[in-house]
Design an enzyme around this catalytic site. Structure first.
Site, PDB file in Angstrom:
ATOM      1  N   SER A 183       0.813  -1.215   0.000  1.00 16.41           N
ATOM      2  CA  SER A 183       0.000   0.000   0.000  1.00 16.41           C
ATOM      3  C   SER A 183       0.848   1.267   0.000  1.00 16.41           C
ATOM      4  O   SER A 183       0.445   2.284  -0.566  1.00 16.41           O
ATOM      5  CB  SER A 183      -0.957   0.000   1.188  1.00 16.41           C
ATOM      6  OG  SER A 183      -0.247  -0.033   2.400  1.00 16.41           O
ATOM      7  N   TYR A 235       3.476   1.981  -1.683  1.00 20.43           N
ATOM      8  CA  TYR A 235       3.744   2.363  -3.069  1.00 20.43           C
ATOM      9  C   TYR A 235       2.452   2.630  -3.836  1.00 20.43           C
ATOM     10  O   TYR A 235       2.363   3.583  -4.608  1.00 20.43           O
ATOM     11  CB  TYR A 235       4.587   1.295  -3.775  1.00 20.43           C
ATOM     12  CG  TYR A 235       6.052   1.370  -3.402  1.00 20.43           C
ATOM     13  CD1 TYR A 235       6.835   2.432  -3.831  1.00 20.43           C
ATOM     14  CD2 TYR A 235       6.652   0.395  -2.621  1.00 20.43           C
ATOM     15  CE1 TYR A 235       8.175   2.524  -3.493  1.00 20.43           C
ATOM     16  CE2 TYR A 235       7.992   0.477  -2.280  1.00 20.43           C
ATOM     17  CZ  TYR A 235       8.750   1.540  -2.716  1.00 20.43           C
ATOM     18  OH  TYR A 235      10.076   1.633  -2.380  1.00 20.43           O
ATOM     19  N   ARG A 274      -0.309   3.832  -2.896  1.00 18.47           N
ATOM     20  CA  ARG A 274      -0.878   5.137  -2.549  1.00 18.47           C
ATOM     21  C   ARG A 274      -0.092   6.298  -3.143  1.00 18.47           C
ATOM     22  O   ARG A 274      -0.512   7.445  -3.062  1.00 18.47           O
ATOM     23  CB  ARG A 274      -0.963   5.276  -1.031  1.00 18.47           C
ATOM     24  CG  ARG A 274      -1.966   4.308  -0.444  1.00 18.47           C
ATOM     25  CD  ARG A 274      -1.895   4.248   1.053  1.00 18.47           C
ATOM     26  NE  ARG A 274      -2.623   3.078   1.519  1.00 18.47           N
ATOM     27  CZ  ARG A 274      -3.318   3.034   2.633  1.00 18.47           C
ATOM     28  NH1 ARG A 274      -3.391   4.091   3.407  1.00 18.47           N
ATOM     29  NH2 ARG A 274      -3.934   1.934   2.982  1.00 18.47           N
ATOM     30  N   GLU A 290       8.204  -5.546 -11.757  1.00 20.20           N
ATOM     31  CA  GLU A 290       7.977  -4.429 -12.675  1.00 20.20           C
ATOM     32  C   GLU A 290       7.258  -3.336 -11.910  1.00 20.20           C
ATOM     33  O   GLU A 290       6.215  -3.576 -11.302  1.00 20.20           O
ATOM     34  CB  GLU A 290       7.143  -4.873 -13.876  1.00 20.20           C
ATOM     35  CG  GLU A 290       7.048  -3.831 -14.971  1.00 20.20           C
ATOM     36  CD  GLU A 290       5.756  -3.037 -14.938  1.00 20.20           C
ATOM     37  OE1 GLU A 290       5.796  -1.828 -15.231  1.00 20.20           O
ATOM     38  OE2 GLU A 290       4.719  -3.609 -14.607  1.00 20.20           O
ATOM     39  N   TYR A 324       5.865 -26.188 -13.298  1.00 17.57           N
ATOM     40  CA  TYR A 324       6.708 -25.306 -14.109  1.00 17.57           C
ATOM     41  C   TYR A 324       8.048 -25.975 -14.406  1.00 17.57           C
ATOM     42  O   TYR A 324       8.546 -25.930 -15.526  1.00 17.57           O
ATOM     43  CB  TYR A 324       6.924 -23.985 -13.358  1.00 17.57           C
ATOM     44  CG  TYR A 324       7.510 -22.896 -14.212  1.00 17.57           C
ATOM     45  CD1 TYR A 324       6.706 -22.126 -15.037  1.00 17.57           C
ATOM     46  CD2 TYR A 324       8.871 -22.632 -14.195  1.00 17.57           C
ATOM     47  CE1 TYR A 324       7.240 -21.126 -15.830  1.00 17.57           C
ATOM     48  CE2 TYR A 324       9.415 -21.627 -14.976  1.00 17.57           C
ATOM     49  CZ  TYR A 324       8.593 -20.878 -15.797  1.00 17.57           C
ATOM     50  OH  TYR A 324       9.133 -19.889 -16.581  1.00 17.57           O
TER      51      TYR A 324
END
Length: 188
Positions: free
Chosen positions: A112, A114, A116, A137, A170
């Site tokens: 949060s 970042y 915000r 990213e 995977y």
């Protein structure tokens, strides 16, 4: 499928090496300095961003093509802080190396702190039996430069365990990002 608790995360990190390096609790201060928190939370693990970044630039007027990505579209930055230009993005990687169990799917959500500020963290799911540093990213959605802090919390990993083990993991299918180290660009 159920979300896994702090107890499970600690157990898997200690016994299976699921997360290395690992912080068993939330870290909020380093050397008496407040940091964006990282480490184990109630139902997740807050990862840190390493100090190596690839910042997108349009110096060469390249076309962004996931099938033929031009490495010249990035400028390498190493340091405690990375400044992302307005309406641009940067790639980074986690400090932590992950080894995802066969019965687990891991989803990453931004913190949060970042979010915000208009900084979005995007990471694709960590699939069963994937391992490596997670490429992060960061999208700066604002019209101002934005800072990302290395070695501090940037995103939270949520671990979902299936009631049934998958047929093909995977690792089984030889995924192209298996064992990645460092900031990894798109591969075809």
């Amino acid at each position: 499928m159920s979300i896994k608790s702090d107890k499970w995360i600690r157990r898997m990190a200690e016994r299976e090496g699921m997360i290395e390096p690992f912080e068993e609790d939330q870290v909020r201060y380093v050397n008496e300095r407040r940091v964006i928190s990282y480490g184990t939370s109630s139902y997740g693990y807050d990862v840190r961003c390493a100090d190596e970044f690839k910042v997108f630039t349009n110096i060469h007027s390249a076309v962004v093509d996931p099938k033929g990505f031009d490495e010249k579209s990035f400028v390498d930055v190493k340091g405690d802080v990375c400044v992302i230009p307005p309406n641009s993005f940067a790639l980074a990687r986690t400090v932590e190396y992950f080894r995802i169990p066969r019965s687990v799917l891991t989803i990453c959500l931004g913190k949060s702190t970042y979010a915000r500020c208009g900084i979005i963290v995007n990471v694709t799911p960590l699939e069963p039996e994937w391992e490596g540093h997670v490429t992060l990213e960061f999208s700066n959605t604002t019209n101002l430069p934005a800072r990302i802090y290395a070695n501090e919390g940037v995103a939270q990993m949520l671990f979902l365990e299936s009631d049934e083990v998958c047929d093909v993991s995977y690792k089984d299918r030889g995924g192209k990002y298996m064992g990645q180290r460092g900031v990894t660009l798109p591969r075809t």
